[in-house]
Design a protein around this motif. Structure first.
Motif, PDB file in Angstrom:
ATOM      1  N   THR A  22       0.723  -1.227   0.024  1.00 38.17           N
ATOM      2  CA  THR A  22       0.102   0.005  -0.024  1.00 38.17           C
ATOM      3  C   THR A  22       0.855   1.334  -0.119  1.00 38.17           C
ATOM      4  O   THR A  22       0.726   1.857  -0.831  1.00 38.17           O
ATOM      5  CB  THR A  22      -0.857   0.049   1.285  1.00 38.17           C
ATOM      6  N   CYS A  23       2.026   1.405   0.744  1.00 41.58           N
ATOM      7  CA  CYS A  23       2.810   2.451   1.002  1.00 41.58           C
ATOM      8  C   CYS A  23       3.644   2.730  -0.571  1.00 41.58           C
ATOM      9  O   CYS A  23       3.709   3.691  -0.980  1.00 41.58           O
ATOM     10  CB  CYS A  23       3.953   2.082   1.915  1.00 41.58           C
ATOM     11  N   ALA A  24       3.878   1.390  -1.015  1.00 44.40           N
ATOM     12  CA  ALA A  24       4.613   1.597  -2.219  1.00 44.40           C
ATOM     13  C   ALA A  24       3.635   2.041  -3.566  1.00 44.40           C
ATOM     14  O   ALA A  24       4.023   2.977  -4.569  1.00 44.40           O
ATOM     15  CB  ALA A  24       5.202   0.305  -2.681  1.00 44.40           C
ATOM     16  N   CYS A  25       2.601   1.619  -3.525  1.00 46.09           N
ATOM     17  CA  CYS A  25       1.768   1.856  -4.632  1.00 46.09           C
ATOM     18  C   CYS A  25       1.161   3.639  -4.383  1.00 46.09           C
ATOM     19  O   CYS A  25       1.215   4.374  -5.364  1.00 46.09           O
ATOM     20  CB  CYS A  25       0.475   1.173  -4.382  1.00 46.09           C
ATOM     21  N   ALA A  26       0.889   3.922  -3.185  1.00 46.77           N
ATOM     22  CA  ALA A  26       0.487   5.207  -2.778  1.00 46.77           C
ATOM     23  C   ALA A  26       1.677   6.424  -3.246  1.00 46.77           C
ATOM     24  O   ALA A  26       1.478   7.371  -4.061  1.00 46.77           O
ATOM     25  CB  ALA A  26       0.073   5.484  -1.383  1.00 46.77           C
ATOM     26  N   GLU A  27       2.873   5.964  -3.058  1.00 43.37           N
ATOM     27  CA  GLU A  27       4.107   6.601  -3.246  1.00 43.37           C
ATOM     28  C   GLU A  27       4.388   6.858  -4.989  1.00 43.37           C
ATOM     29  O   GLU A  27       4.641   7.967  -5.195  1.00 43.37           O
ATOM     30  CB  GLU A  27       5.411   6.174  -2.739  1.00 43.37           C
ATOM     31  N   PHE A  28       3.995   5.609  -5.646  1.00 40.85           N
ATOM     32  CA  PHE A  28       4.097   5.917  -6.969  1.00 40.85           C
ATOM     33  C   PHE A  28       2.962   6.384  -7.672  1.00 40.85           C
ATOM     34  O   PHE A  28       3.379   7.409  -8.437  1.00 40.85           O
ATOM     35  CB  PHE A  28       4.119   4.214  -7.599  1.00 40.85           C
ATOM     36  N   PHE A  29       1.823   6.321  -7.241  1.00 47.16           N
ATOM     37  CA  PHE A  29       0.858   7.034  -7.982  1.00 47.16           C
ATOM     38  C   PHE A  29       0.740   8.501  -7.473  1.00 47.16           C
ATOM     39  O   PHE A  29       0.194   9.372  -8.504  1.00 47.16           O
ATOM     40  CB  PHE A  29      -0.561   6.290  -7.769  1.00 47.16           C
ATOM     41  N   ALA A  30       1.296   8.835  -6.342  1.00 47.29           N
ATOM     42  CA  ALA A  30       1.181  10.383  -6.000  1.00 47.29           C
ATOM     43  C   ALA A  30       2.018  11.189  -7.124  1.00 47.29           C
ATOM     44  O   ALA A  30       1.811  12.244  -7.090  1.00 47.29           O
ATOM     45  CB  ALA A  30       1.833  10.258  -4.507  1.00 47.29           C
ATOM     46  N   GLN A  31       3.074  10.315  -7.781  1.00 44.18           N
ATOM     47  CA  GLN A  31       3.783  11.407  -8.503  1.00 44.18           C
ATOM     48  C   GLN A  31       3.083  11.628  -9.704  1.00 44.18           C
ATOM     49  O   GLN A  31       3.349  12.402 -10.447  1.00 44.18           O
ATOM     50  CB  GLN A  31       5.054  10.264  -8.998  1.00 44.18           C
ATOM     51  N   TYR A  32       2.206  10.780 -10.227  1.00 41.67           N
ATOM     52  CA  TYR A  32       1.209  10.994 -11.630  1.00 41.67           C
ATOM     53  C   TYR A  32       0.129  11.342 -11.446  1.00 41.67           C
ATOM     54  O   TYR A  32      -0.452  11.824 -12.401  1.00 41.67           O
ATOM     55  CB  TYR A  32       1.529   9.594 -12.431  1.00 41.67           C
ATOM     56  N   LEU A  33      -0.585  11.480 -10.157  1.00 40.04           N
ATOM     57  CA  LEU A  33      -2.004  11.681 -10.192  1.00 40.04           C
ATOM     58  C   LEU A  33      -2.071  13.116  -9.273  1.00 40.04           C
ATOM     59  O   LEU A  33      -1.216  13.197  -8.107  1.00 40.04           O
ATOM     60  CB  LEU A  33      -2.678  10.640  -9.579  1.00 40.04           C
ATOM     61  N   PRO A  34      -3.099  13.612  -9.442  1.00 38.37           N
ATOM     62  CA  PRO A  34      -3.256  15.053  -8.609  1.00 38.37           C
ATOM     63  C   PRO A  34      -3.952  14.860  -7.003  1.00 38.37           C
ATOM     64  O   PRO A  34      -4.772  15.485  -6.856  1.00 38.37           O
ATOM     65  CB  PRO A  34      -4.266  16.165  -9.438  1.00 38.37           C
ATOM     66  N   LEU A  35      -3.491  13.510  -6.644  1.00 41.07           N
ATOM     67  CA  LEU A  35      -3.881  13.119  -5.092  1.00 41.07           C
ATOM     68  C   LEU A  35      -2.814  13.047  -4.188  1.00 41.07           C
ATOM     69  O   LEU A  35      -1.565  12.845  -4.622  1.00 41.07           O
ATOM     70  CB  LEU A  35      -4.458  11.801  -5.277  1.00 41.07           C
ATOM     71  N   SER A  36      -3.093  13.496  -3.076  1.00 42.58           N
ATOM     72  CA  SER A  36      -2.071  13.373  -2.091  1.00 42.58           C
ATOM     73  C   SER A  36      -1.686  11.998  -1.507  1.00 42.58           C
ATOM     74  O   SER A  36      -2.467  11.148  -1.905  1.00 42.58           O
ATOM     75  CB  SER A  36      -2.366  14.178  -0.872  1.00 42.58           C
ATOM     76  N   TYR A  37      -0.771  11.586  -0.988  1.00 45.44           N
ATOM     77  CA  TYR A  37      -0.266  10.406  -0.596  1.00 45.44           C
ATOM     78  C   TYR A  37      -1.342   9.706   0.304  1.00 45.44           C
ATOM     79  O   TYR A  37      -1.676   8.585   0.184  1.00 45.44           O
ATOM     80  CB  TYR A  37       1.110  10.443   0.005  1.00 45.44           C
ATOM     81  N   LYS A  38      -1.679  10.477   1.294  1.00 49.33           N
ATOM     82  CA  LYS A  38      -2.685  10.009   2.238  1.00 49.33           C
ATOM     83  C   LYS A  38      -4.043   9.775   1.732  1.00 49.33           C
ATOM     84  O   LYS A  38      -4.605   8.664   2.013  1.00 49.33           O
ATOM     85  CB  LYS A  38      -3.074  11.012   3.388  1.00 49.33           C
ATOM     86  N   THR A  39      -4.347  10.507   0.735  1.00 46.87           N
ATOM     87  CA  THR A  39      -5.692  10.021   0.032  1.00 46.87           C
ATOM     88  C   THR A  39      -5.470   8.867  -0.841  1.00 46.87           C
ATOM     89  O   THR A  39      -6.484   8.088  -0.781  1.00 46.87           O
ATOM     90  CB  THR A  39      -5.970  11.394  -0.966  1.00 46.87           C
ATOM     91  N   LEU A  40      -4.537   8.842  -1.576  1.00 46.70           N
ATOM     92  CA  LEU A  40      -4.373   7.366  -2.134  1.00 46.70           C
ATOM     93  C   LEU A  40      -4.174   6.308  -1.229  1.00 46.70           C
ATOM     94  O   LEU A  40      -4.569   5.084  -1.575  1.00 46.70           O
ATOM     95  CB  LEU A  40      -3.021   7.441  -3.020  1.00 46.70           C
ATOM     96  N   VAL A  41      -3.644   6.363   0.051  1.00 42.73           N
ATOM     97  CA  VAL A  41      -3.628   5.374   0.973  1.00 42.73           C
ATOM     98  C   VAL A  41      -5.091   4.745   1.340  1.00 42.73           C
ATOM     99  O   VAL A  41      -5.458   3.436   1.098  1.00 42.73           O
ATOM    100  CB  VAL A  41      -2.762   5.565   2.243  1.00 42.73           C
ATOM    101  N   PHE A  42      -5.983   5.811   1.643  1.00 42.26           N
ATOM    102  CA  PHE A  42      -7.310   5.447   1.742  1.00 42.26           C
ATOM    103  C   PHE A  42      -8.001   4.650   0.640  1.00 42.26           C
ATOM    104  O   PHE A  42      -8.514   3.751   0.478  1.00 42.26           O
ATOM    105  CB  PHE A  42      -8.232   6.716   2.143  1.00 42.26           C
TER     106      PHE A  42
END
Length: 439
Positions: A299-319
């Protein structure tokens, strides 16, 4: 000024890497190989170790050399193709398959024997499980503390206890080898290790390991590489010891459950036989911790990766990732495995090609000439293997069954090697690429 890690922190980083790798699949898979390979177990184990330990450690080292991310590793195939490959890897070992599977496996081993295998207990369990995963994943800077210093040692003690018991108190004697293990134990072990999918996991975890070292103030690139490589080697040694003891456990459990259909049944039978009721509780707790750590890492790895390319914060992506994984997990384990095997079988070969070729980049005049064609060929034949592992196997023409190594599930290997030879010769004849073309 870059700080240096203490020996204790290097060990914790190694333990964390080990803990990220050892999900439920790694604990459930080797006993099955041990049981089926019987007297030929060590030939099968040798093949298994190459793909289930050697390749993931190689992947961690390859990522350490480029600074941590699969996107950095894939520069020879171009930015667009690299991002696409990374996205597919992250989705596959993240919210689509691997993360939900950690919940379903821990449910089936630890909870289902008490509550039954119904949809309601799984739903309640998955809500609690992913609430914990989201809670821990929100604070990735503390990952080395929560996972490296606490959960990982707990997991290692439990695995060590299981491993020592398997060696000291064998439950029975081996049975003769079955199926392909009778004729080709080494290549059967090799393919089975390749299906653990740890190399894909390593592609995703590389950035987590590097970032954990960075969170301790390490900024020097050479030190980061060195610490990541050390962490990979510690994890590889741990994996090897776990696998060896679990092969032994499976080999000697033949008389308990000769007709076992998966490793969970073998583990259950062995633990109940050796430790009684308390053993079953112990096994449930071990699988729960193993799954939880892997789910947090993914979950950490995916959130960190997608945070680079999507206009969403790391914490939003974790949820988002946690909630999506929870929904998928309610499909149940059998459905998940059914859907995931063909997809993973298809995308694994190009990832292996990318990792192995990353160690040869200095040999070539143009890395793009080499890496891209070999990966394309390995993907095409990987897709053939993937379709053959799916419900659409009947649609494949008959000649695909006669491809070299097709019976072993490695039909992609000979054409990929042939393509490597051809593009290697072309690269040497063509010489260095002219720089003016890019100006």
């Amino acid at each position: 000024m870059s700080t240096r890690l203490t020996n204790k922190d290097i060990l914790a980083l190694g333990f964390m890497t080990f803990a990220l790798f050892v999900g439920a699949g790694n604990i459930i898979f080797p006993p099955m190989v041990g049981l089926q390979a019987g007297h030929d177990v060590w030939w099968a184990a040798a093949g298994f170790m190459i793909t289930a330990v050697g390749l993931p450690v190689m992947t961690v080292i390859a990522l350490a050399r480029v600074g941590g991310g699969v996107d950095a590793l894939s520069t020879p195939i171009g930015r667009g193709a690299g991002i696409l490959l990374a996205t597919v890897c992250y989705l596959a070992v993240g919210p689509l398959f691997a993360t939900p599977r950690t919940a379903t496996v821990s449910f089936e081993v630890g909870i289902a024997p008490m509550t039954g295998d119904g949809p309601l207990p799984l739903l309640i369990y998955s809500v609690i499980y992913f609430a914990l995963v989201i809670g821990i994943s929100l604070y990735p800077g503390r990952l080395l503390d929560t996972v490296g210093h606490f959960l990982a040692p707990l997991k290692m003690v439990a695995l060590a206890a299981l491993g020592i018991a398997a060696v000291l108190w064998p439950a029975g004697s081996p049975m003769p080898a079955v199926d392909a293990y009778q004729t080709v134990p080494f290549s059967s072990g090799f393919v089975n290790g390749y299906l653990t999918m740890d190399t894909l996991g390593a592609l995703v975890f590389g950035i987590v390991i590097v970032n954990a070292a960075r969170s301790r103030g390490v900024t020097d690139a050479k030190l980061l590489t060195r610490y990541t490589v050390l962490a990979g080697l510690i994890a590889g040694l741990g994996l090897m010891l776990v696998y060896l003891s679990l092969f032994k456990l499976g080999e000697n459990s033949a008389s308990l459950v000769p007709d076992a259909t998966n490793g969970a049944i073998i583990l259950h039978a062995y633990v109940a036989h050796t430790f009684g009721g308390i053993g079953s509780f112990f096994l449930g707790a071990l699988i729960f911790i193993a799954c939880m750590v892997t789910a947090v890492g993914l979950t950490c790895a995916c959130a960190e990766f997608f945070a680079q390319y999507l206009p969403l914060s790391y914490k939003t992506l974790v949820f988002i990732l946690g909630l999506f994984s929870m929904l998928v997990s309610n499909l149940g384990l059998s459905h998940l495995i059914q859907i995931s095997v063909p997809v993973l079988t298809a995308i694994y070969p190009p990832c292996i090609a990318l990792v192995v070729l990353s160690f040869t980049l200095r040999w070539w005049n143009s890395t793009t000439r080499i890496v891209a064609p070999v990966m394309v060929v390995s993907l095409v034949f990987g897709i053939v293997d993937g379709i053959k592992a799916s419900a659409f196997a009947d649609l494949m023409p008959a000649w695909t069954a006669n491809l070299p190594l097709a019976a072993q599930g490695l039909a992609w290997l000979p054409p990929s090697l042939l393509m490597l030879v051809l593009v290697g010769i072309y690269d040497k004849i063509s010489g260095p690429r002219s720089v003016t073309a890019h100006q």
